[in-house]
Design a protein around this motif. Structure first.
Motif, PDB file in Angstrom:
ATOM      1  N   ARG A   2       8.911  -1.549   7.218  1.00 48.96           N
ATOM      2  CA  ARG A   2       8.762  -1.600   8.670  1.00 48.96           C
ATOM      3  C   ARG A   2       9.017  -0.245   9.313  1.00 48.96           C
ATOM      4  O   ARG A   2       8.157   0.337   9.950  1.00 48.96           O
ATOM      5  N   GLU A 219       5.939   2.262  11.251  1.00 50.81           N
ATOM      6  CA  GLU A 219       6.263   2.099  12.658  1.00 50.81           C
ATOM      7  C   GLU A 219       6.866   3.400  13.193  1.00 50.81           C
ATOM      8  O   GLU A 219       7.518   4.131  12.454  1.00 50.81           O
ATOM      9  N   SER A 253      14.089  -0.647   7.237  1.00 52.65           N
ATOM     10  CA  SER A 253      13.947  -2.099   7.325  1.00 52.65           C
ATOM     11  C   SER A 253      12.707  -2.508   6.549  1.00 52.65           C
ATOM     12  O   SER A 253      11.724  -1.754   6.483  1.00 52.65           O
ATOM     13  N   ALA A 254      12.756  -3.680   5.936  1.00 54.42           N
ATOM     14  CA  ALA A 254      11.638  -4.179   5.143  1.00 54.42           C
ATOM     15  C   ALA A 254      11.554  -5.687   5.289  1.00 54.42           C
ATOM     16  O   ALA A 254      12.581  -6.365   5.431  1.00 54.42           O
ATOM     17  N   ALA A 255      10.339  -6.210   5.255  1.00 54.83           N
ATOM     18  CA  ALA A 255      10.144  -7.646   5.410  1.00 54.83           C
ATOM     19  C   ALA A 255      10.100  -8.354   4.057  1.00 54.83           C
ATOM     20  O   ALA A 255      10.744  -9.384   3.859  1.00 54.83           O
ATOM     21  N   ASP A 256       9.353  -7.808   3.114  1.00 56.44           N
ATOM     22  CA  ASP A 256       9.168  -8.445   1.807  1.00 56.44           C
ATOM     23  C   ASP A 256      10.097  -7.787   0.797  1.00 56.44           C
ATOM     24  O   ASP A 256       9.715  -6.851   0.087  1.00 56.44           O
ATOM     25  N   THR A 278      19.150  -9.772   0.689  1.00 55.77           N
ATOM     26  CA  THR A 278      18.889  -9.187   2.008  1.00 55.77           C
ATOM     27  C   THR A 278      19.043  -7.676   2.028  1.00 55.77           C
ATOM     28  O   THR A 278      18.665  -7.033   3.014  1.00 55.77           O
ATOM     29  N   ARG A 294      16.791  -6.292   5.127  1.00 53.83           N
ATOM     30  CA  ARG A 294      15.731  -7.227   5.500  1.00 53.83           C
ATOM     31  C   ARG A 294      15.531  -7.242   7.010  1.00 53.83           C
ATOM     32  O   ARG A 294      16.499  -7.361   7.767  1.00 53.83           O
ATOM     33  N   ALA A 295      14.288  -7.112   7.413  1.00 52.22           N
ATOM     34  CA  ALA A 295      13.964  -7.093   8.857  1.00 52.22           C
ATOM     35  C   ALA A 295      14.108  -8.477   9.460  1.00 52.22           C
ATOM     36  O   ALA A 295      13.846  -9.482   8.786  1.00 52.22           O
TER      37      ALA A 295
END
Length: 295
Positions: A2, A219, A253-256, A278, A294-295
């Motif tokens: 992210r 981003e 930050s990261a989603a996956d 997380t 984790r985002a």
């Protein structure tokens, strides 16, 4: 991936660090010193130590300073810009002379020779000064005369405006690029070769030839720079862990998180995750720390 949401540094004394960054550079405390969150301590291999953090902010950017008991290794003696553990934070300023005057009250150890240096227009025409904090971590004050970088910081308040980027020295440029562009998904934004007497005085290095490569996260955020010294070549190698005082971290930050962990392993690295998945910590190809939440 992210965004690049912050930076981390391991230090000896949080009170000394806070005074330096507050009084010399305009940072403000986000919260009092506090225990490192359990998931982060677990991923960073610090669960069996007392780990305390101090979060400080400059403009829209945050740096988390970490103190560990029992401590790790001290910052190496006689450090140089060519060391592969080098990671600086670049702080844009509104007025270089005023910024230097405020900083000088704390008598930081200079990296640059002869004060702030104006670089040639071919390399951006910025004025910059590099120095070290009380632990030895490098920092850079930078004044952008015009163009997109100056416009980006035009509306930021104060004398010290924020953190524009954080640069790391890499010994293997191809490996560094593959890591940051591959599993991390950063985009190559600019590339140049800096050399000449002004660069030598800025870096405190004789006759340097240094690749300077800017990479941007998906981003909008501070960006990453790679510094690769063709001359003089990087020679010193160290194994740096999160408790050591030369340790630094990018915080993304990261989603996956599962996908990120898989991609990191596929590049031959060894990410460590918290039990709840997380938080991931990973050392990059040259040992620089990367912390993913984790985002």
């Amino acid at each position: 991936m992210r965004a690049l949401i912050g930076f981390g540094r391991t230090v000896a004394d949080l009170a000394v660090t806070e005074a330096f960054y507050r009084d010399g550079l305009g940072f403000a405390r986000v919260a009092p010193p506090e225990p490192v969150p359990a998931g982060q301590a677990e991923a960073m291999g610090l669960a069996d130590r007392r780990a305390t953090q101090l979060r400080m902010r400059l403009g829209g950017q945050t740096v988390t300073f970490l103190a560990v008991d029992p401590p790790g290794a001290r910052y190496p003696g006689d450090p140089a810009a060519t060391d592969p553990f080098f990671q600086h934070l670049a702080i844009p300023v509104r007025d270089m002379e005023a910024a230097m005057a405020q900083l000088s009250r704390l008598a930081p150890f200079p990296i640059s020779r002869g004060g702030a240096q104006r670089l040639p227009a071919s390399t951006g025409g910025v004025t910059a000064f590099k120095f070290r904090d009380p632990d030895g971590h490098p920092l850079e004050l930078i004044f952008f005369p015009d163009g997109a970088p100056a416009a980006r910081w035009r509306d930021a308040p104060g004398l010290f405006l924020g953190i524009d980027h954080s640069a790391i020295t890499v010994a293997d440029l191809d490996a560094g690029l593959a890591f940051l562009i591959g599993p991390l998904g950063l985009t190559l934004a600019a590339r140049g070769l800096n050399q000449g007497p002004e660069q030598a005085r800025l870096d405190g290095v004789d006759d340097p030839q240094v690749d300077v490569i800017a990479l941007e996260p998906p981003e909008p955020a501070p960006h990453v720079e790679l510094l690769h010294y063709r001359v003089p070549a990087t020679r010193r190698r160290l194994s740096v862990g999160p408790s050591d005082r030369s340790a630094t971290r990018y915080v993304f930050s990261a989603a996956d998180m599962q996908g990120l962990s898989r991609r990191l392993r596929e590049t031959g690295l060894a990410p460590q995750a918290s039990a709840d998945g997380t938080v991931i910590y990973c050392a990059g190809p040259d040992g620089h720390g990367f912390l993913f939440v984790r985002a």
